[in-house]
Design an enzyme around this catalytic site. Structure first.
Site, PDB file in Angstrom:
ATOM      1  N   ASP A 138      27.295  63.332  73.266  1.00 26.17           N
ATOM      2  CA  ASP A 138      28.160  63.403  72.145  1.00 26.17           C
ATOM      3  C   ASP A 138      28.124  65.715  72.786  1.00 26.17           C
ATOM      4  OD1 ASP A 138      26.267  65.780  70.534  1.00 26.17           O
ATOM      5  OD2 ASP A 138      25.761  63.599  71.207  1.00 26.17           O
ATOM      6  N   ASP A 176      21.580  61.267  68.219  1.00 31.28           N
ATOM      7  CA  ASP A 176      22.532  61.686  67.657  1.00 31.28           C
ATOM      8  C   ASP A 176      23.244  62.491  67.223  1.00 31.28           C
ATOM      9  OD1 ASP A 176      19.096  62.201  65.974  1.00 31.28           O
ATOM     10  OD2 ASP A 176      18.844  63.850  66.610  1.00 31.28           O
ATOM     11  N   ASP A 204      22.421  58.141  74.232  1.00 28.75           N
ATOM     12  CA  ASP A 204      21.685  59.411  73.277  1.00 28.75           C
ATOM     13  C   ASP A 204      21.771  59.093  72.140  1.00 28.75           C
ATOM     14  OD1 ASP A 204      20.564  62.335  72.349  1.00 28.75           O
ATOM     15  OD2 ASP A 204      23.173  62.534  71.605  1.00 28.75           O
TER      16      ASP A 204
END
Length: 266
Positions: free
Chosen positions: A186, A15, A13
């Site tokens: 996250d 961000d 991922d």
């Protein structure tokens, strides 16, 4: 030295996993100065960035704001967005890259794995970020363009189960066994992405993902050292691929509102 053909893949991922902030919201200032958004939109983006740094996601808000954001960018000139992204990408994104993520990318490449960024931000912005990082490919949100302008429609939304489907497509194309692959994220919204591989890892997880990782016995990593990527690589100036027309930047805030979902999912 010729690189050995990859034997498996690692999916990141973007961000709060590879970079310390929302890649789309970071362009609020340049878009304001370029005349694409007004001051109110900039302030909303700044607030969203602050909340994004502290919390997770909300599905209802994400869906509502996704509609508002795509409506806002309808009619924007692709060339104008391209110019803004090209001129500001290096300054905006370069200092946000986690040193720990760069180390992981290098380690996985050395281990013979194809490195893939899978992001709900727009492809045309994520691709130059991926080029800066030296990854092999990017899977990201794509918007529809007609006659040089954004229509406001989304061709492919790299979010939730959509990320996992894209990963399965990469694995099928390249002949990878996903049970041998790795993934890092996250957000609880990326649970399908993490569950799709044999080696998932939570990075800077929101509360819901931390709980899920604990229940499943997944590793949890904390990245906390943003580093100027150019200082590590010796690269200078903005790195933008020919496809970097800024669709991701056009969808200002889309990635963050996707992650707002975690508050309710958790």
């Amino acid at each position: 030295m010729t690189r050995v053909e990859p034997r498996s893949a690692v999916f990141f991922d973007l961000d709060k996993t590879v970079i310390a902030k929302s890649s789309t919201l970071a362009f609020g200032g340049p878009f304001y100065r370029g005349g694409l958004i007004n001051r109110r939109a900039v302030l909303k983006g700044a607030y969203a960035q602050f909340v994004f740094s502290l919390a997770g996601a909300d599905a209802v808000q994400m869906e509502r704001m996704r509609a508002q954001i795509t409506a806002m960018c309808t009619g924007w000139s692709v060339e104008t967005v391209h110019d803004i992204v090209r001129e500001t990408l290096h300054t905006i994104v370069d200092p946000l890259v986690y040193a720990e993520a760069v180390d992981l990318v290098e380690a996985h490449r050395a281990a013979g794995r194809e490195v893939v960024i899978v992001s709900s931000s727009g492809a045309e912005m994520v691709e130059p970020i991926g080029e800066m990082l030296g990854v092999d490919r990017v899977v990201a949100t794509r918007m529809v363009v007609a006659e040089g302008r954004y229509t406001g429609e989304i061709e492919f939304y790299a979010y939730g189960e959509g990320k996992a489907e894209a990963m399965r497509a990469v694995a099928a194309e390249r002949g990878y066994d996903l049970s041998d692959c790795h993934a890092y994220s996250d957000s609880i919204t990326d649970l399908p992405m993490l569950e799709a591989v044999g080696h998932p890892t939570a990075v800077n997880p929101d509360r819901a993902l931390r709980r899920a990782a604990t229940e499943r016995g997944w590793p949890v990593l904390v990245f906390s050292r943003p580093v100027a990527l150019s200082a590590r690589t010796g690269q200078r100036g903005p790195v933008v691929t020919g496809a970097a027309v800024g669709v991701g930047a056009a969808v200002v805030g889309l990635a963050w509102f996707a992650r707002r979902r975690a508050l309710r999912t958790g």
